[in-house]
Design an enzyme around this catalytic site. Sequence first.
Site, PDB file in Angstrom:
ATOM      1  N   ALA A 152       0.819  -1.214   0.000  1.00 35.16           N
ATOM      2  CA  ALA A 152       0.000   0.000   0.000  1.00 35.16           C
ATOM      3  C   ALA A 152       0.857   1.270   0.000  1.00 35.16           C
ATOM      4  CB  ALA A 152      -0.931  -0.016   1.204  1.00 35.16           C
ATOM      5  N   HIS A 153       0.192   2.399  -0.056  1.00 37.15           N
ATOM      6  CA  HIS A 153       0.905   3.670  -0.172  1.00 37.15           C
ATOM      7  C   HIS A 153       1.802   3.954   1.035  1.00 37.15           C
ATOM      8  CE1 HIS A 153      -2.981   5.954   1.278  1.00 37.15           C
ATOM      9  NE2 HIS A 153      -2.666   4.976   2.074  1.00 37.15           N
TER      10      HIS A 153
END
Lengths: 353, 353, 353
Positions: free
Chosen positions: B243-244
Amino acid sequence: MSIRLKQLVDSLGGQLIGDADIEIFGIAPLNDATVTEVTFLSNPKFRIQATQSQAAAIILSAEDDVIVGASYRGARIIASNPYVYFARTAQFFAALNAPVVPAGVHPSAVVDCSAQVAMTAFVGANAVIEAGAIIGDGVYIGSGSVIGRAVKIGAMTHLHANVTIYAECEIGRRAIVHSGAVIGADGFGFANDGGKWIKIPQIGRVLIGDDVEIGANTTIDRGAMTDTVIEEGVKLDNQIQIAHNCHIGAHTAIAACAGIAGSAKIGKYCSIGGAAMIHGHITIVDHVHVSAGTLALRSILEPGQYTGFYPIAKHGDWEKSAALVRNLSTTREKIRALEKTIKQLTEKTHEQS
Amino acid sequence: MSIRLKQLVDSLGGQLIGDADIEIFGIAPLNDATVTEVTFLSNPKFRIQATQSQAAAIILSAEDDVIVGASYRGARIIASNPYVYFARTAQFFAALNAPVVPAGVHPSAVVDCSAQVAMTAFVGANAVIEAGAIIGDGVYIGSGSVIGRAVKIGAMTHLHANVTIYAECEIGRRAIVHSGAVIGADGFGFANDGGKWIKIPQIGRVLIGDDVEIGANTTIDRGAMTDTVIEEGVKLDNQIQIAHNCHIGAHTAIAACAGIAGSAKIGKYCSIGGAAMIHGHITIVDHVHVSAGTLALRSILEPGQYTGFYPIAKHGDWEKSAALVRNLSTTREKIRALEKTIKQLTEKTHEQS
Amino acid sequence: MSIRLKQLVDSLGGQLIGDADIEIFGIAPLNDATVTEVTFLSNPKFRIQATQSQAAAIILSAEDDVIVGASYRGARIIASNPYVYFARTAQFFAALNAPVVPAGVHPSAVVDCSAQVAMTAFVGANAVIEAGAIIGDGVYIGSGSVIGRAVKIGAMTHLHANVTIYAECEIGRRAIVHSGAVIGADGFGFANDGGKWIKIPQIGRVLIGDDVEIGANTTIDRGAMTDTVIEEGVKLDNQIQIAHNCHIGAHTAIAACAGIAGSAKIGKYCSIGGAAMIHGHITIVDHVHVSAGTLALRSILEPGQYTGFYPIAKHGDWEKSAALVRNLSTTREKIRALEKTIKQLTEKTHEQS
């Protein structure tokens, strides 16, 4: 397009009771079916709904017909396995309504001059067929799919759009591969050299049998030195990962998001639930059913259903039970202490009496 | 293509005992190797199989050679780390057998006029290189891959077919990216406005170091405001989600189907098992090993192996244990009640004695 | 590109305290923001960091401003929901910096002559639009995406590169679909005929509402007979699997790697954590929150948070607790035996006293 009910029974068998000339346009569930559709009853608990269905005809078992037949107003098709009969009926209509796909290679597709594409095959827009690939009769290659060097694809197999097949892999006849599937990427094989990972080239292939279906975004890695094998009739849902050198037995079905680690061997006629995980290098015999969300850590050598996931609860209740699970050794110690105390007490009480 | 055994040892080192002129065509496992192949022994428990192997030559440790050397009939290569030596041997043969890829851009590829593609790079059929992208020396861009605006790809990196790299992301040298991987899609960032989700534009990038391998259908999201970082030598299997704003330390290996939630920071030399899940915003220090199927909810600040999945059992047994897990508070209450009763009994018994 | 602070407040509202003419180039987190950037404070525990931020301006609540405003040297924007205001500010800058996309169809794209593409839509390089598809105003179709027969895509929807939409599916307005997503592949439906699987053609569609976002490599299967439905405002992260005939209520958010099995019905305003798994044919009401890594086996009919995953521990500790979890019935038997013994002891002691 429509058919007469007679055409269906002539083609699929079963005993027809009622008007053989009714015009049928398709299939639908019990509750939604209209007077121009066929429906089916495969679970006896829906018998009452069946008697009230608006469907033109119903597929059902002889046993259910004894009850349903008396009050249902439409035609009935008695079949030994109504769900299978329904599946074939659905296939019958699907074939009727399928858009005609002309054979040939779309002008925007790129086909290497050394590839062999059957005259009856279809290659979609912007698809790519690399050197030495062999594409069988009636094969459908969807738009944007990439077929690697020396791949072999058997007759009547259907690849949807944006499928990727790596070099040298083989797919049997009548297989279906959905979009985003990747067949034959490198297995995850590395040797550790003082902390750094040294890649082990993956030179095996993926061999896929006849009548296999592979879901969207599912990945099947090529073998390290020998091949990864998917036997005939295996059905794989979406987003499944099958690692290098796995062997999946014929007619096994695996639900979405499951992962099969390297060199695992799964038998025939098994089912693996959604998001289940099978450890590497283990063996699972025929007719094993692994429940959803379950991690199989060791070989399973006896048929049956196997399960292992933490039961869901309201968050506060889970917090309590999880804390106790962590401290089960404490619980065991407490029980042992109690057992000891009681033993002493009992002895003492006996002495006193 | 084949080589003489001498060529291998000249190139990779190790001590050769036996005929240096044997002709070798490839590598194979202990049991499958034929008289024209090299095999290896890295696990002492296979010593007996090693002595019986048909392989032309075997790679093994000095320690194993003391036992195996006496009865094995082929040539032996003594190496300090036989598995690493085997990996390099496999690479040696892979390089020998690799199809020659001519440099250049396939006529069907679409390369923006502002992109810079090195003369020695290859761009496959129907690939797309968008504005301002920089493709380094010897890079391979597979068929159908899409390289976004202003992406930078370092020398000798290999992108397989149908890879997608979003705008502005950067990949180092000698990286390998498998088909279906998506690098730089938007992170999952929203602000909740009275029930509705307001998108937070994701303006960070993904920065990937040298010698990273990224598996098929793996996704690595771009950062929200700052970057997502994958350090050098990281190995990612298939279908992993990062994820980011995650940061993955050098030489960490992550197995298939694992998920790393937003802003998690994983150290160097870690391993994350298949389908393990790492919570967002936590820190995992160097040399941590998270087992397959385990959810790491809090930071792990001490090296070691960590595990947490429900043990698999026959379904009926699981149902019983799961019901008891739900009711562990009841168990605890019962134990407390017992402790109290016993305390009272003990006191009473003492009084009586 | 830059703006004056005034422009932001004129556009988004809020109360500005300080110099309205400061030039702003973008947004950044509290700690990283420079004197030309805007930052925000949404969590009171970062108040001290806020007072020390170098940012040109800070977005914060009236409550936090009472504390922060006294010592922070930049401009302040008082907003009722600072995080939402920040999201809109980020959107403001993203729009400002977005590359201009010219309308039109790239010459390498393949658009069937029966498809309708709005004059204001953009179709990227090597994209494919099949027969009868309808592409609305301002739609963006990324390079390599394949839009199936008779698909409808609403105005202003953005499909990134290498997206696949199967025939007949519909997507609303202002939706975002990330690369590798596959919408409308066949659901996993088979009838078992003596061990072999007979495919049930999947003739439903996928219907997706307005303002939905779909993450990279997420898959949403078409319905078996009726449709799979994703209501407006739903946000789906990467690598999610949504099976046939699911219904996801408006404004529900699902985190990465989650799986929703067939015919599950999830309410509005729910959140499903990463890698959570929702069983087939169950109902989850509005405002339910399922934690990460949790398997929901039965319907959830009451709002709240629900959890169920095995707590992580050092491997040795897990081995002990897992062994005890397997043997909880033994624990229960031991407790029962203790209870019985104590009862007898108590009676005996009473007799003696």
